[in-house]
Design a protein around this motif. Sequence first.
Motif, PDB file in Angstrom:
ATOM      1  N   GLU A 252      -3.260 -11.453  -6.204  1.00 30.21           N
ATOM      2  CA  GLU A 252      -4.659 -11.224  -6.555  1.00 30.21           C
ATOM      3  C   GLU A 252      -5.091  -9.815  -6.166  1.00 30.21           C
ATOM      4  O   GLU A 252      -5.828  -9.149  -6.912  1.00 30.21           O
ATOM      5  CB  GLU A 252      -5.554 -12.268  -5.893  1.00 30.21           C
ATOM      6  CG  GLU A 252      -7.053 -12.006  -5.988  1.00 30.21           C
ATOM      7  CD  GLU A 252      -7.588 -11.892  -7.409  1.00 30.21           C
ATOM      8  OE1 GLU A 252      -8.738 -11.439  -7.558  1.00 30.21           O
ATOM      9  OE2 GLU A 252      -6.867 -12.238  -8.380  1.00 30.21           O
ATOM     10  N   ILE A 253      -4.632  -9.337  -5.026  1.00 26.39           N
ATOM     11  CA  ILE A 253      -4.927  -7.955  -4.631  1.00 26.39           C
ATOM     12  C   ILE A 253      -4.319  -6.983  -5.650  1.00 26.39           C
ATOM     13  O   ILE A 253      -4.956  -6.004  -6.046  1.00 26.39           O
ATOM     14  CB  ILE A 253      -4.398  -7.676  -3.217  1.00 26.39           C
ATOM     15  CG1 ILE A 253      -5.260  -8.428  -2.185  1.00 26.39           C
ATOM     16  CG2 ILE A 253      -4.383  -6.179  -2.915  1.00 26.39           C
ATOM     17  CD1 ILE A 253      -4.733  -8.368  -0.766  1.00 26.39           C
ATOM     18  N   ALA A 254      -3.103  -7.258  -6.090  1.00 24.25           N
ATOM     19  CA  ALA A 254      -2.459  -6.402  -7.099  1.00 24.25           C
ATOM     20  C   ALA A 254      -3.257  -6.416  -8.400  1.00 24.25           C
ATOM     21  O   ALA A 254      -3.408  -5.371  -9.061  1.00 24.25           O
ATOM     22  CB  ALA A 254      -1.030  -6.877  -7.342  1.00 24.25           C
ATOM     23  N   ARG A 255      -3.760  -7.566  -8.779  1.00 23.17           N
ATOM     24  CA  ARG A 255      -4.577  -7.655 -10.000  1.00 23.17           C
ATOM     25  C   ARG A 255      -5.823  -6.791  -9.878  1.00 23.17           C
ATOM     26  O   ARG A 255      -6.200  -6.081 -10.820  1.00 23.17           O
ATOM     27  CB  ARG A 255      -4.964  -9.108 -10.258  1.00 23.17           C
ATOM     28  CG  ARG A 255      -5.637  -9.344 -11.611  1.00 23.17           C
ATOM     29  CD  ARG A 255      -5.941 -10.812 -11.821  1.00 23.17           C
ATOM     30  NE  ARG A 255      -7.083 -11.227 -11.028  1.00 23.17           N
ATOM     31  CZ  ARG A 255      -8.369 -11.098 -11.407  1.00 23.17           C
ATOM     32  NH1 ARG A 255      -8.656 -10.520 -12.568  1.00 23.17           N
ATOM     33  NH2 ARG A 255      -9.338 -11.531 -10.635  1.00 23.17           N
ATOM     34  N   GLN A 256      -6.454  -6.826  -8.724  1.00 24.01           N
ATOM     35  CA  GLN A 256      -7.647  -6.014  -8.519  1.00 24.01           C
ATOM     36  C   GLN A 256      -7.320  -4.516  -8.523  1.00 24.01           C
ATOM     37  O   GLN A 256      -8.064  -3.715  -9.089  1.00 24.01           O
ATOM     38  CB  GLN A 256      -8.317  -6.392  -7.191  1.00 24.01           C
ATOM     39  CG  GLN A 256      -8.912  -7.789  -7.162  1.00 24.01           C
ATOM     40  CD  GLN A 256     -10.083  -7.946  -8.121  1.00 24.01           C
ATOM     41  OE1 GLN A 256     -10.664  -6.969  -8.570  1.00 24.01           O
ATOM     42  NE2 GLN A 256     -10.424  -9.182  -8.437  1.00 24.01           N
ATOM     43  N   ILE A 257      -6.198  -4.154  -7.911  1.00 24.38           N
ATOM     44  CA  ILE A 257      -5.792  -2.743  -7.911  1.00 24.38           C
ATOM     45  C   ILE A 257      -5.544  -2.272  -9.339  1.00 24.38           C
ATOM     46  O   ILE A 257      -5.853  -1.124  -9.698  1.00 24.38           O
ATOM     47  CB  ILE A 257      -4.545  -2.535  -7.038  1.00 24.38           C
ATOM     48  CG1 ILE A 257      -4.876  -2.793  -5.557  1.00 24.38           C
ATOM     49  CG2 ILE A 257      -3.992  -1.115  -7.207  1.00 24.38           C
ATOM     50  CD1 ILE A 257      -3.671  -2.753  -4.640  1.00 24.38           C
ATOM     51  N   GLY A 258      -4.978  -3.159 -10.162  1.00 26.13           N
ATOM     52  CA  GLY A 258      -4.726  -2.801 -11.551  1.00 26.13           C
ATOM     53  C   GLY A 258      -5.990  -2.516 -12.333  1.00 26.13           C
ATOM     54  O   GLY A 258      -5.960  -1.794 -13.341  1.00 26.13           O
ATOM     55  N   ILE A 259      -7.108  -3.059 -11.883  1.00 21.91           N
ATOM     56  CA  ILE A 259      -8.388  -2.837 -12.553  1.00 21.91           C
ATOM     57  C   ILE A 259      -9.158  -1.693 -11.903  1.00 21.91           C
ATOM     58  O   ILE A 259      -9.779  -0.880 -12.587  1.00 21.91           O
ATOM     59  CB  ILE A 259      -9.240  -4.133 -12.507  1.00 21.91           C
ATOM     60  CG1 ILE A 259      -8.525  -5.283 -13.218  1.00 21.91           C
ATOM     61  CG2 ILE A 259     -10.618  -3.892 -13.137  1.00 21.91           C
ATOM     62  CD1 ILE A 259      -9.158  -6.638 -12.987  1.00 21.91           C
ATOM     63  N   ASN A 260      -9.107  -1.642 -10.566  1.00 19.86           N
ATOM     64  CA  ASN A 260      -9.921  -0.702  -9.803  1.00 19.86           C
ATOM     65  C   ASN A 260      -9.038   0.133  -8.882  1.00 19.86           C
ATOM     66  O   ASN A 260      -8.583  -0.357  -7.847  1.00 19.86           O
ATOM     67  CB  ASN A 260     -10.946  -1.456  -8.956  1.00 19.86           C
ATOM     68  CG  ASN A 260     -11.783  -2.416  -9.776  1.00 19.86           C
ATOM     69  OD1 ASN A 260     -12.644  -2.015 -10.524  1.00 19.86           O
ATOM     70  ND2 ASN A 260     -11.504  -3.714  -9.643  1.00 19.86           N
ATOM     71  N   ASN A 261      -8.803   1.380  -9.243  1.00 23.66           N
ATOM     72  CA  ASN A 261      -7.907   2.236  -8.461  1.00 23.66           C
ATOM     73  C   ASN A 261      -8.482   2.537  -7.083  1.00 23.66           C
ATOM     74  O   ASN A 261      -9.583   3.089  -6.987  1.00 23.66           O
ATOM     75  CB  ASN A 261      -7.679   3.562  -9.184  1.00 23.66           C
ATOM     76  CG  ASN A 261      -6.334   3.622  -9.863  1.00 23.66           C
ATOM     77  OD1 ASN A 261      -5.426   2.881  -9.513  1.00 23.66           O
ATOM     78  ND2 ASN A 261      -6.207   4.501 -10.833  1.00 23.66           N
ATOM     79  N   PRO A 262      -7.762   2.242  -6.014  1.00 17.48           N
ATOM     80  CA  PRO A 262      -8.181   2.732  -4.700  1.00 17.48           C
ATOM     81  C   PRO A 262      -7.809   4.201  -4.567  1.00 17.48           C
ATOM     82  O   PRO A 262      -7.158   4.772  -5.447  1.00 17.48           O
ATOM     83  CB  PRO A 262      -7.366   1.868  -3.734  1.00 17.48           C
ATOM     84  CG  PRO A 262      -6.134   1.513  -4.504  1.00 17.48           C
ATOM     85  CD  PRO A 262      -6.556   1.413  -5.945  1.00 17.48           C
ATOM     86  N   THR A 263      -8.208   4.816  -3.476  1.00 14.65           N
ATOM     87  CA  THR A 263      -7.936   6.250  -3.283  1.00 14.65           C
ATOM     88  C   THR A 263      -6.574   6.499  -2.650  1.00 14.65           C
ATOM     89  O   THR A 263      -6.239   7.637  -2.344  1.00 14.65           O
ATOM     90  CB  THR A 263      -9.027   6.878  -2.404  1.00 14.65           C
ATOM     91  OG1 THR A 263      -9.034   6.217  -1.134  1.00 14.65           O
ATOM     92  CG2 THR A 263     -10.390   6.760  -3.057  1.00 14.65           C
TER      93      THR A 263
END
Length: 326
Positions: A154-165
């Motif tokens: 789920e964290i990977a899915r979120q990263i795929g949508i919203n790039n962290p810095t």
Amino acid sequence: MQKTFLIICLFIAMVSCNKETKQNTEVKMEVTNNCIPTFNADSAYNYTAQQVAFGPRVPNSKAHKACANYFISEFKKFGAEVIEQDATLRTYDNIALEAKNIIASFNLENKNRILLCAHWDSRPFADHDSNPDNHKTPIDGANDSAGSCGILMEIARQIGINNPTIGVDIILFDAEDWGVPKFENKYEGGWCLGSKYWAANPHTQGYTAKYGILLDMASAKNARFYKETVSMYYASDIVKKVWQKAHELGYEEYFVNKYGGSIEDDHVPVNQIRKIPCIDIIQSDPNSQNGFGSYWHTVDDNMDAVSKETIKAVGETITHIIYNEK
């Protein structure tokens, strides 16, 4: 360009920061500390259930191969660069395991990286089951450790949508749970084979990360996470960072502000061999006979042992850590 970016981010923060994005095809955007993605516990729970549905993910089994393909496919959907690290590893009784560490990397160009990890195999023995007839039965491993992998998916899915810095590497270690079973009259050993192999043979030459966070048995009902001794020795500042964030988010009931015992887990080779400071968020119960839950290494480690509330506490904490990292 900078002014436009700030206006867009402010609009998102006001309108949709707390809404769950339903399509991974949406335009990616760098996320500021004021706009942290909402960790979806239902999604992580479903990823957990999907793994368990394959059956016990014991190396050399059909379920193991099918689940590996599932991970790889999903991570690629999320936009990760995926590496399959295959290795033949030997168990304590010299069985050859066709093991596969799965590495999903985001923002490869960014040298400022953190490592998130869990083991994805399940134990081939229910050696702590109250019924001796079950001792050689492979377990579902819903909490140990499909739930941890579900959180990372789920964290990977979120990263795929919203790039962290920052850059993020998610590693699912294989062959962690083939240690000497209780019914064998042999020395203790045989654990963490996949992480030991990776630590000595990283997927990228000279790989390093700012720090690492290991999840193990991080999804059980009423789980309690104590400050594990090895973690405190090698990475006490990271333990402090994570526990403080959990308390800020209201999860102090889960992340107990007390020291726990020392555990042989995948963070040990990450610390000792790869020299990356890595902590272990692992369920423990100092009042139980085995130090873990009653379902630990039994046939009862199924989806009934998994809690969306615990998944949310851990997943939201780690998400905030990622998106506040600089």
